[in-house]
Design a protein around this motif. Structure first.
Motif, PDB file in Angstrom:
ATOM      1  N   LEU A 151       0.983  -1.318   0.215  1.00  0.00           N
ATOM      2  CA  LEU A 151      -0.013  -0.097   0.061  1.00  0.00           C
ATOM      3  C   LEU A 151       0.814   0.985  -0.090  1.00  0.00           C
ATOM      4  O   LEU A 151       0.560   2.128  -0.576  1.00  0.00           O
ATOM      5  CB  LEU A 151      -0.798  -0.290   1.192  1.00  0.00           C
ATOM      6  CG  LEU A 151      -2.142  -1.049   1.246  1.00  0.00           C
ATOM      7  CD1 LEU A 151      -2.745  -1.057   2.595  1.00  0.00           C
ATOM      8  CD2 LEU A 151      -2.920  -0.822   0.158  1.00  0.00           C
ATOM      9  N   GLU A 166     -10.586  -2.905 -10.070  1.00  0.00           N
ATOM     10  CA  GLU A 166     -10.249  -4.302 -10.193  1.00  0.00           C
ATOM     11  C   GLU A 166      -9.392  -4.559 -11.263  1.00  0.00           C
ATOM     12  O   GLU A 166      -8.342  -5.383 -11.549  1.00  0.00           O
ATOM     13  CB  GLU A 166     -11.322  -5.416  -9.860  1.00  0.00           C
ATOM     14  CG  GLU A 166     -10.988  -6.901  -9.967  1.00  0.00           C
ATOM     15  CD  GLU A 166     -10.835  -7.203 -11.160  1.00  0.00           C
ATOM     16  OE1 GLU A 166      -9.972  -8.448 -11.473  1.00  0.00           O
ATOM     17  OE2 GLU A 166     -11.533  -7.179 -12.142  1.00  0.00           O
ATOM     18  N   SER A 176      -2.234  -6.477  -0.073  1.00  0.00           N
ATOM     19  CA  SER A 176      -3.451  -5.989   0.515  1.00  0.00           C
ATOM     20  C   SER A 176      -4.565  -6.946   0.387  1.00  0.00           C
ATOM     21  O   SER A 176      -4.752  -7.557  -0.552  1.00  0.00           O
ATOM     22  CB  SER A 176      -3.777  -4.851  -0.273  1.00  0.00           C
ATOM     23  OG  SER A 176      -5.087  -4.316   0.027  1.00  0.00           O
ATOM     24  N   GLY A 216     -10.101  -3.946   0.351  1.00  0.00           N
ATOM     25  CA  GLY A 216     -10.412  -2.620   0.212  1.00  0.00           C
ATOM     26  C   GLY A 216     -11.963  -2.515   0.457  1.00  0.00           C
ATOM     27  O   GLY A 216     -12.513  -3.234   0.126  1.00  0.00           O
ATOM     28  N   GLY A 244      -3.887   0.284   7.698  1.00  0.00           N
ATOM     29  CA  GLY A 244      -4.433   0.678   6.416  1.00  0.00           C
ATOM     30  C   GLY A 244      -4.077   1.991   5.970  1.00  0.00           C
ATOM     31  O   GLY A 244      -3.395   2.791   6.666  1.00  0.00           O
ATOM     32  N   GLN A 279      -6.178   5.254   3.769  1.00  0.00           N
ATOM     33  CA  GLN A 279      -7.132   5.894   2.951  1.00  0.00           C
ATOM     34  C   GLN A 279      -6.927   6.647   1.748  1.00  0.00           C
ATOM     35  O   GLN A 279      -6.247   7.627   2.006  1.00  0.00           O
ATOM     36  CB  GLN A 279      -8.195   6.876   4.050  1.00  0.00           C
ATOM     37  CG  GLN A 279      -9.474   7.407   3.433  1.00  0.00           C
ATOM     38  CD  GLN A 279     -10.254   8.070   4.485  1.00  0.00           C
ATOM     39  OE1 GLN A 279     -10.629   7.581   5.073  1.00  0.00           O
ATOM     40  NE2 GLN A 279     -10.398   9.371   4.194  1.00  0.00           N
ATOM     41  N   VAL A 304     -11.418   5.196  -0.678  1.00  0.00           N
ATOM     42  CA  VAL A 304     -11.258   3.942  -0.539  1.00  0.00           C
ATOM     43  C   VAL A 304     -10.383   3.800   0.651  1.00  0.00           C
ATOM     44  O   VAL A 304      -9.288   4.348   0.798  1.00  0.00           O
ATOM     45  CB  VAL A 304     -10.714   3.258  -1.817  1.00  0.00           C
ATOM     46  CG1 VAL A 304     -10.552   1.791  -1.494  1.00  0.00           C
ATOM     47  CG2 VAL A 304     -11.740   3.624  -2.929  1.00  0.00           C
ATOM     48  N   ARG A 305     -10.814   2.701   1.363  1.00  0.00           N
ATOM     49  CA  ARG A 305     -10.103   2.348   2.275  1.00  0.00           C
ATOM     50  C   ARG A 305      -9.373   0.797   2.240  1.00  0.00           C
ATOM     51  O   ARG A 305     -10.104   0.073   1.765  1.00  0.00           O
ATOM     52  CB  ARG A 305     -10.569   2.245   3.702  1.00  0.00           C
ATOM     53  CG  ARG A 305     -10.954   3.704   4.292  1.00  0.00           C
ATOM     54  CD  ARG A 305     -11.458   3.812   5.572  1.00  0.00           C
ATOM     55  NE  ARG A 305     -11.376   5.067   6.240  1.00  0.00           N
ATOM     56  CZ  ARG A 305     -11.597   5.339   7.287  1.00  0.00           C
ATOM     57  NH1 ARG A 305     -11.971   4.355   8.336  1.00  0.00           N
ATOM     58  NH2 ARG A 305     -11.491   6.720   7.975  1.00  0.00           N
ATOM     59  N   ARG A 306      -7.796   0.889   2.049  1.00  0.00           N
ATOM     60  CA  ARG A 306      -7.404  -0.577   1.839  1.00  0.00           C
ATOM     61  C   ARG A 306      -6.559  -1.188   3.109  1.00  0.00           C
ATOM     62  O   ARG A 306      -5.953  -0.204   3.900  1.00  0.00           O
ATOM     63  CB  ARG A 306      -6.389  -0.356   0.496  1.00  0.00           C
ATOM     64  CG  ARG A 306      -7.420   0.101  -0.583  1.00  0.00           C
ATOM     65  CD  ARG A 306      -6.877  -0.389  -1.836  1.00  0.00           C
ATOM     66  NE  ARG A 306      -6.512  -1.949  -1.825  1.00  0.00           N
ATOM     67  CZ  ARG A 306      -6.324  -2.543  -3.145  1.00  0.00           C
ATOM     68  NH1 ARG A 306      -6.404  -1.901  -4.058  1.00  0.00           N
ATOM     69  NH2 ARG A 306      -6.004  -3.767  -2.971  1.00  0.00           N
ATOM     70  N   TYR A 307      -6.424  -2.276   3.364  1.00  0.00           N
ATOM     71  CA  TYR A 307      -5.643  -2.839   4.413  1.00  0.00           C
ATOM     72  C   TYR A 307      -4.842  -4.070   4.117  1.00  0.00           C
ATOM     73  O   TYR A 307      -5.198  -4.754   3.077  1.00  0.00           O
ATOM     74  CB  TYR A 307      -6.804  -3.346   5.274  1.00  0.00           C
ATOM     75  CG  TYR A 307      -7.801  -2.215   5.898  1.00  0.00           C
ATOM     76  CD1 TYR A 307      -7.326  -1.513   7.086  1.00  0.00           C
ATOM     77  CD2 TYR A 307      -9.042  -2.133   5.269  1.00  0.00           C
ATOM     78  CE1 TYR A 307      -8.141  -0.671   7.655  1.00  0.00           C
ATOM     79  CE2 TYR A 307      -9.667  -1.021   5.735  1.00  0.00           C
ATOM     80  CZ  TYR A 307      -9.486  -0.283   7.032  1.00  0.00           C
ATOM     81  OH  TYR A 307     -10.339   0.600   7.297  1.00  0.00           O
TER      82      TYR A 307
END
Length: 152
Positions: free
Chosen positions: A8, A76, A84, A87, A123, A125, A148-151
């Motif tokens: 990320l 996608e 990751s 999301g 994460g 943002q 979008v939040r990704r982890y």
């Protein structure tokens, strides 16, 4: 062509840049009809093919919110972050529907990363300016600022 990032943080380093362009996607009448069923929006400009052909756009058009709902599909097809696990859509700051999307049109999205801030659970943002283009059209169908939040 999908752009791949290891972490990320690698993606977050692209703030201020156009990061990716999605694959083309063709909007079908079946998609429009399914969206109408799912949302209850059966306005004739979307679902009455014969009447729409004689209407202001010369063909049935996709719902604006159908166009907007394609954002996850565009992301996608365009971006992968190997480290990751997920999301989640956090929301939208602004959305404009600038051109009608006639059934049969091909769409793609250009994604510019406007911001990336750390959040809980390691994460990030991310705020994206996403322009959904119609093949051969001068103006985009939609420009949306999505969050979008990704982890990891």
């Amino acid at each position: 062509m999908k752009r791949t990032f290891q972490t990320l943080q690698d993606l977050a380093a692209c703030v201020g840049q156009e990061v990716a362009v999605s694959d083309w996607l063709t909007v079908t009448q079946q998609q429009v009809n399914q969206f109408a069923e799912a949302t209850g929006d059966h306005q004739w400009i979307h679902v009455d093919v014969e009447r729409a052909k004689a209407g202001p756009f010369g063909a049935p058009i996709a719902h604006g919110f159908l166009t907007l709902s394609l954002l996850p599909k565009f992301f996608e097809s365009a971006i992968e972050v190997i480290e990751s696990r997920m999301g989640v859509n956090y929301g939208l700051n602004r959305v404009r529907f600038m051109s009608p999307v006639r059934v049969g049109s091909r769409l793609r999205a250009r994604m510019k990363l406007l911001g990336a801030e750390p959040i809980a659970d390691q994460g990030v943002q991310m705020t994206w300016e996403t322009s959904i283009e119609i093949e051969g059209a001068a103006k985009p169908a939609c420009v949306a600022e999505s969050v979008v939040r990704r982890y990891p």
